[in-house]
Design an enzyme around this catalytic site. Structure first.
Site, PDB file in Angstrom:
ATOM      1  NE  ARG A  71      -2.918   0.279   3.343  1.00 39.85           N
ATOM      2  CZ  ARG A  71      -2.363   0.755   4.473  1.00 39.85           C
ATOM      3  NH1 ARG A  71      -1.921   2.000   4.516  1.00 39.85           N
ATOM      4  NH2 ARG A  71      -2.254   0.003   5.549  1.00 39.85           N
ATOM      5  CG  ASP A 201      -6.924  16.762 -16.039  1.00 36.67           C
ATOM      6  OD1 ASP A 201      -6.340  16.125 -16.947  1.00 36.67           O
ATOM      7  OD2 ASP A 201      -7.947  16.335 -15.477  1.00 36.67           O
ATOM      8  CE  LYS A 226     -10.368   9.435 -19.562  1.00 38.68           C
ATOM      9  NZ  LYS A 226     -11.220   8.491 -18.915  1.00 38.68           N
TER      10      LYS A 226
HETATM   11  C1  LIG Z   1      -9.747  15.365 -18.286  1.00 38.86           C
HETATM   12  C2  LIG Z   1     -10.013  14.219 -17.358  1.00 38.86           C
HETATM   13  N1  LIG Z   1      -9.449  14.236 -16.134  1.00 38.86           N
HETATM   14  C3  LIG Z   1      -9.657  13.231 -15.258  1.00 38.86           C
HETATM   15  C4  LIG Z   1     -10.461  12.149 -15.567  1.00 38.86           C
HETATM   16  C5  LIG Z   1     -10.681  11.068 -14.548  1.00 38.86           C
HETATM   17  O1  LIG Z   1      -9.909   9.954 -14.857  1.00 38.86           O
HETATM   18  P1  LIG Z   1     -10.270   8.438 -14.412  1.00 38.86           P
HETATM   19  O2  LIG Z   1     -11.510   8.053 -15.155  1.00 38.86           O
HETATM   20  O3  LIG Z   1      -9.054   7.668 -14.804  1.00 38.86           O
HETATM   21  O4  LIG Z   1     -10.500   8.460 -12.947  1.00 38.86           O
HETATM   22  C6  LIG Z   1     -11.042  12.099 -16.834  1.00 38.86           C
HETATM   23  C7  LIG Z   1     -11.900  10.939 -17.193  1.00 38.86           C
HETATM   24  O5  LIG Z   1     -12.600  10.957 -18.192  1.00 38.86           O
HETATM   25  C8  LIG Z   1     -10.813  13.155 -17.758  1.00 38.86           C
HETATM   26  O6  LIG Z   1     -11.360  13.160 -18.985  1.00 38.86           O
END
Ligand SMILES: Cc1ncc(COP(=O)(O)O)c(C=O)c1O
Length: 413
Positions: A71, A201, A226
């Site tokens: 963990r 992000d 992604k």
């Molecule tokens: C821009 C963006 N940030 C964060 C996330 C969250 O990621 P996760 O689905 O891997 O938790 C997504 C998911 O679609 C996303 O498109």
């Protein structure tokens, strides 16, 4: 772990650093270490490992610290966290999580104490928006939203915020593709007396086409689900930071929350790192061709894609910030929601699914799926229209994709 003495370029480094075959019984690729607990080399080494894990001591350069418990960390996380670093220029280290949301929530819980403020771009991915509303706000963290692309508004919101913990920028915004100026946000954050951390992000453009740390951000955050993983077959999240101490803090929170990426998933993601740039480049070339093929179609009021930006500020940010336009294309259909749903029903190659970045093309209606946490007023305010369909373009032959989109558009207006 052996490190060549000369500096390797990212494509080479991603395949060579952070992994010593001797520690995987000579295997040319890393083995999977599924153990939940690790045998200490001595009681003294165990005590030292705990001292370091609890932040009471710092590991000496090159010190081999015993592993404790999965963990906290495990060999596959260690390998992945080393190998991913060259993909984000400016990063010193990284922490891996079991989803993008795990990475994002751990970041806020680490750097935003109750009573602090977050300034963020809007729209945000629906899950991030919900996190702010349902979890951070009740914890006494103030979340101040600035429309994506409003550079002056972002500067002003940062300058006037009290107890500012994090400036969070999602760019391009999902699914409107509106870009926010990372460098301007970083400049304002650096001038703020609280010296808030700037996190970007980078899921939509990174790690191939946009490098937030080079524009002054402190951290790049990913849903590695992604493009990084790229095959729609796993969940993962990563934070890459300029400053190693921020990663140490994130790993501390992660150990308490228990949201480290599991060994099998680390192994899988590790194997995908060397192809992320190849996949993204092909996906982007396909997206350019598809966008061009659909532009001007009578059923579409707008093909939203960075090369077609007309707003001067958006053009400026795009040219300063992204190397390529990416592989997400958003269509605004003239017939609103009925047309969007008919289009999705009519697709024969591209699947109607949320998510993006995989080698297979996907399409969804953000207003009723990924962003349905937002109220109709919020959706209208951030420009997520009823006729919007988000396309994530994969690596198929683009002619087949364009033909599929055209046949699905037939009869819509
Ligand atoms: C821009 C963006 N940030 C964060 C996330 C969250 O990621 P996760 O689905 O891997 O938790 C997504 C998911 O679609 C996303 O498109």
């Amino acid at each position: 772990m052996s490190h060549p003495k000369y500096v390797l370029r990212p494509e080479t480094a991603v395949l060579t650093r952070g992994f010593d075959p001797r520690l995987s019984v000579g295997s040319a690729r890393p083995a999977v270490f599924r153990s939940s607990t690790y045998v200490f080399s001595s009681p003294e080494a165990a005590a030292r490992a705990f001292e370091i894990a609890l932040g009471r001591a710092k590991a000496d350069p090159g010190e081999d610290v015993d592993l404790i418990y999965a963990r906290l960390s495990h060999p596959n996380a260690q390998i992945l966290e080393e190998q991913i670093v060259p993909l984000e220029p400016g990063a010193a280290s990284s922490a891996v999580f079991n989803s993008g949301m795990a990475a994002i929530s751990t970041l806020f819980l680490t750097f935003c104490p109750p009573g602090s403020t977050v300034v963020h771009s809007a729209p945000l991915y629906g899950g991030t928006a919900l996190l702010m509303e349902a979890l951070l706000t009740p914890l006494g963290i103030r979340c101040v939203s600035v429309p994506a692309g409003d550079t002056a508004g972002m500067r002003a919101a940062i300058a006037s915020a009290k107890n500012l913990g994090v400036v969070f920028v999602e760019t391009p915004a999902n699914p409107t593709l509106v870009m926010s100026d990372i460098a301007a946000a970083a400049e304002a954050a650096h001038a703020h007396p609280d010296r808030p951390l700037v996190a970007v992000d980078n899921t939509f453009m990174g790690p191939a086409f946009q490098h937030p740390l080079q524009h002054g951000a402190d951290m790049a955050v990913y849903s590695a689900t992604k493009y990084l993983a790229g095959h729609s077959d796993m969940l993962a999240g990563v934070v890459l930071a300029k400053n190693d101490e921020h990663v140490v803090a994130l790993r501390g929170t992660r150990a308490v929350l228990g949201n480290i990426l599991q060994p099998d998933e680390c192994w899988l993601l590790n194997g995908r790192l060397s192809t992320v740039e190849l996949r993204m480049t092909r996906q982007c070339e396909n997206a350019k061709a598809v966008a061009e093929a659909l532009r001007g179609h009578p059923a579409i009021s707008e093909v939203i894609y960075p090369p077609y930006f007309t707003d001067a500020e958006q053009v400026r940010i795009r040219d300063a910030q992204v190397a390529m336009p990416g592989a997400v294309v958003t269509l605004d259909l003239k017939g609103g929601k009925p047309a969007a749903f008919a289009f999705l029903r009519g697709l024969e190659i591209t699947r109607n699914a949320v998510s993006l970045g995989g080698v297979e093309s996907l399409a969804c209606h953000p207003r009723t799926t990924t962003h349905s946490e937002l109220s109709p007023e919020q959706l209208d305010a951030v420009g997520i229209g009823k006729g919007m369909v988000r396309l994530s373009i994969g690596v198929e032959n683009w002619n087949d994709l364009a033909a599929d989109f055209r046949q699905a558009l037939e009869g819509l207006s």
